[in-house]
Design a protein around this motif. Sequence first.
Motif, PDB file in Angstrom:
ATOM      1  N   UNK A 102       0.830  -1.204   0.000  1.00  0.00           N
ATOM      2  CA  UNK A 102       0.000   0.000   0.000  1.00  0.00           C
ATOM      3  C   UNK A 102       0.870   1.262   0.000  1.00  0.00           C
ATOM      4  N   UNK A 103       2.102   1.117   0.470  1.00  0.00           N
ATOM      5  CA  UNK A 103       3.018   2.261   0.560  1.00  0.00           C
ATOM      6  C   UNK A 103       3.990   2.287  -0.608  1.00  0.00           C
ATOM      7  N   UNK A 104       3.798   1.396  -1.584  1.00  0.00           N
ATOM      8  CA  UNK A 104       4.689   1.336  -2.729  1.00  0.00           C
ATOM      9  C   UNK A 104       6.010   0.665  -2.402  1.00  0.00           C
ATOM     10  N   UNK A 105       5.983  -0.234  -1.432  1.00  0.00           N
ATOM     11  CA  UNK A 105       7.200  -0.933  -1.046  1.00  0.00           C
ATOM     12  C   UNK A 105       7.025  -2.440  -1.201  1.00  0.00           C
ATOM     13  N   UNK A 106       8.055  -3.099  -1.684  1.00  0.00           N
ATOM     14  CA  UNK A 106       8.007  -4.554  -1.824  1.00  0.00           C
ATOM     15  C   UNK A 106       9.241  -5.179  -1.191  1.00  0.00           C
ATOM     16  N   UNK A 107       9.030  -6.320  -0.563  1.00  0.00           N
ATOM     17  CA  UNK A 107      10.130  -7.020   0.089  1.00  0.00           C
ATOM     18  C   UNK A 107      10.772  -8.014  -0.866  1.00  0.00           C
ATOM     19  N   UNK A 108      12.112  -8.039  -0.868  1.00  0.00           N
ATOM     20  CA  UNK A 108      12.805  -9.068  -1.653  1.00  0.00           C
ATOM     21  C   UNK A 108      12.740 -10.369  -0.863  1.00  0.00           C
ATOM     22  N   UNK A 109      12.301 -11.444  -1.530  1.00  0.00           N
ATOM     23  CA  UNK A 109      12.162 -12.721  -0.835  1.00  0.00           C
ATOM     24  C   UNK A 109      13.490 -13.399  -0.542  1.00  0.00           C
ATOM     25  N   UNK A 110      14.538 -12.950  -1.232  1.00  0.00           N
ATOM     26  CA  UNK A 110      15.827 -13.602  -1.064  1.00  0.00           C
ATOM     27  C   UNK A 110      16.654 -12.917   0.025  1.00  0.00           C
ATOM     28  N   UNK A 111      16.881 -11.595  -0.120  1.00  0.00           N
ATOM     29  CA  UNK A 111      17.761 -10.922   0.843  1.00  0.00           C
ATOM     30  C   UNK A 111      16.971 -10.048   1.823  1.00  0.00           C
ATOM     31  N   UNK A 112      15.631 -10.005   1.654  1.00  0.00           N
ATOM     32  CA  UNK A 112      14.739  -9.262   2.554  1.00  0.00           C
ATOM     33  C   UNK A 112      14.954  -7.752   2.533  1.00  0.00           C
ATOM     34  N   UNK A 113      15.525  -7.239   1.456  1.00  0.00           N
ATOM     35  CA  UNK A 113      15.627  -5.786   1.346  1.00  0.00           C
ATOM     36  C   UNK A 113      14.271  -5.231   0.923  1.00  0.00           C
ATOM     37  N   UNK A 114      13.902  -4.106   1.514  1.00  0.00           N
ATOM     38  CA  UNK A 114      12.667  -3.442   1.113  1.00  0.00           C
ATOM     39  C   UNK A 114      12.965  -2.593  -0.118  1.00  0.00           C
ATOM     40  N   UNK A 115      12.282  -2.904  -1.216  1.00  0.00           N
ATOM     41  CA  UNK A 115      12.524  -2.191  -2.472  1.00  0.00           C
ATOM     42  C   UNK A 115      11.322  -1.321  -2.833  1.00  0.00           C
ATOM     43  N   UNK A 116      11.567  -0.343  -3.673  1.00  0.00           N
ATOM     44  CA  UNK A 116      10.476   0.460  -4.180  1.00  0.00           C
ATOM     45  C   UNK A 116       9.666  -0.388  -5.175  1.00  0.00           C
ATOM     46  N   UNK A 117       8.327  -0.236  -5.155  1.00  0.00           N
ATOM     47  CA  UNK A 117       7.458  -1.120  -5.928  1.00  0.00           C
ATOM     48  C   UNK A 117       7.626  -1.004  -7.439  1.00  0.00           C
ATOM     49  N   UNK A 118       8.235   0.115  -7.932  1.00  0.00           N
ATOM     50  CA  UNK A 118       8.361   0.230  -9.375  1.00  0.00           C
ATOM     51  C   UNK A 118       9.526  -0.577  -9.927  1.00  0.00           C
ATOM     52  N   UNK A 170      13.357  -5.831 -10.195  1.00  0.00           N
ATOM     53  CA  UNK A 170      14.362  -6.682  -9.578  1.00  0.00           C
ATOM     54  C   UNK A 170      14.938  -5.992  -8.346  1.00  0.00           C
ATOM     55  N   UNK A 171      15.320  -6.787  -7.369  1.00  0.00           N
ATOM     56  CA  UNK A 171      15.887  -6.262  -6.127  1.00  0.00           C
ATOM     57  C   UNK A 171      17.133  -5.447  -6.430  1.00  0.00           C
ATOM     58  N   UNK A 172      17.234  -4.221  -5.832  1.00  0.00           N
ATOM     59  CA  UNK A 172      18.392  -3.377  -6.106  1.00  0.00           C
ATOM     60  C   UNK A 172      19.637  -3.845  -5.372  1.00  0.00           C
ATOM     61  N   UNK A 173      19.479  -4.787  -4.438  1.00  0.00           N
ATOM     62  CA  UNK A 173      20.661  -5.293  -3.744  1.00  0.00           C
ATOM     63  C   UNK A 173      21.143  -6.615  -4.336  1.00  0.00           C
ATOM     64  N   UNK A 174      20.235  -7.603  -4.483  1.00  0.00           N
ATOM     65  CA  UNK A 174      20.713  -8.923  -4.898  1.00  0.00           C
ATOM     66  C   UNK A 174      20.280  -9.290  -6.317  1.00  0.00           C
ATOM     67  N   UNK A 175      19.440  -8.451  -6.948  1.00  0.00           N
ATOM     68  CA  UNK A 175      19.088  -8.685  -8.339  1.00  0.00           C
ATOM     69  C   UNK A 175      17.983  -9.715  -8.572  1.00  0.00           C
ATOM     70  N   UNK A 176      17.435 -10.265  -7.495  1.00  0.00           N
ATOM     71  CA  UNK A 176      16.351 -11.247  -7.634  1.00  0.00           C
ATOM     72  C   UNK A 176      15.067 -10.553  -8.100  1.00  0.00           C
ATOM     73  N   UNK A 177      14.274 -11.256  -8.941  1.00  0.00           N
ATOM     74  CA  UNK A 177      12.989 -10.692  -9.373  1.00  0.00           C
ATOM     75  C   UNK A 177      12.088 -10.520  -8.153  1.00  0.00           C
ATOM     76  N   UNK A 178      11.423  -9.376  -8.048  1.00  0.00           N
ATOM     77  CA  UNK A 178      10.510  -9.178  -6.915  1.00  0.00           C
ATOM     78  C   UNK A 178       9.095  -8.986  -7.430  1.00  0.00           C
TER      79      UNK A 178
END
Length: 208
Positions: free
Chosen positions: A10-26, A29-37
């Motif tokens: 709801x806040x435009x944030x998505x969690x990376x399932x691999x490294x658990x970094x909170x990414x922006x919803x747009x 791919x995760x900006x830290x580990x590159x995994x598709x989010x």
Amino acid sequence: MSEAGTQGKDLGLLLCNVCHKVNSAHLSHCCRCGEAISERDYSSLHKSWALLLTAAILLIPANIYPITTLVNQGVVTQDTIFSGIKHLVDSDMLPIAIIVFTASILVPWLKIIGLAIYLTAISFHLPIPKRLLMGGFHIIEWIGRWSMLDLFVISLTVALVNMGQLLDAKPAPAATAFALVILLTQLAAKVLDTRLLWDRLELEHDAN
Ligand SMILES: [Zn+2]
């Protein structure tokens, strides 16, 4: 109170399932580990169901076929999980019988039932009380920590058998089925995107 139900999406944030970094919803791919989010992984539900059903089916051969083959002075004896436990009870090894029962019957069944409860709740939106859902979730989490108990029991059994002058103890066909049950239930819990469960628990109009 309503803030407790605010979700990252709801806040435009998505969690990376691999490294658990909170990414922006747009981002795709995760900006830290590159995994598709993704917002929610709905396919994880199908994978989890498939693994769970396979595990449940494998419980049948795991229980009806012999799990150990003992060769004692040329005499071959085979034991199923049940007859093995019965032998332990008959030989006055009740504490070990209880451990084997817990690891080879109670734990696998609790895992499968607990997982089935929460997969059913997510898939079919059944009116299962929230308290029961959380109960199922805690069962799975708690049991996950004890999954090594199964392996411990197998090594314990082999050690015991070798101590009592038996010449040879080998795993029989059911051992493979049993090992797969343990592995598949672990994977079924692992692949599920648990955010699907939290969504279900946070539905405003949900009863209980
Ligand atoms: Zn990441």
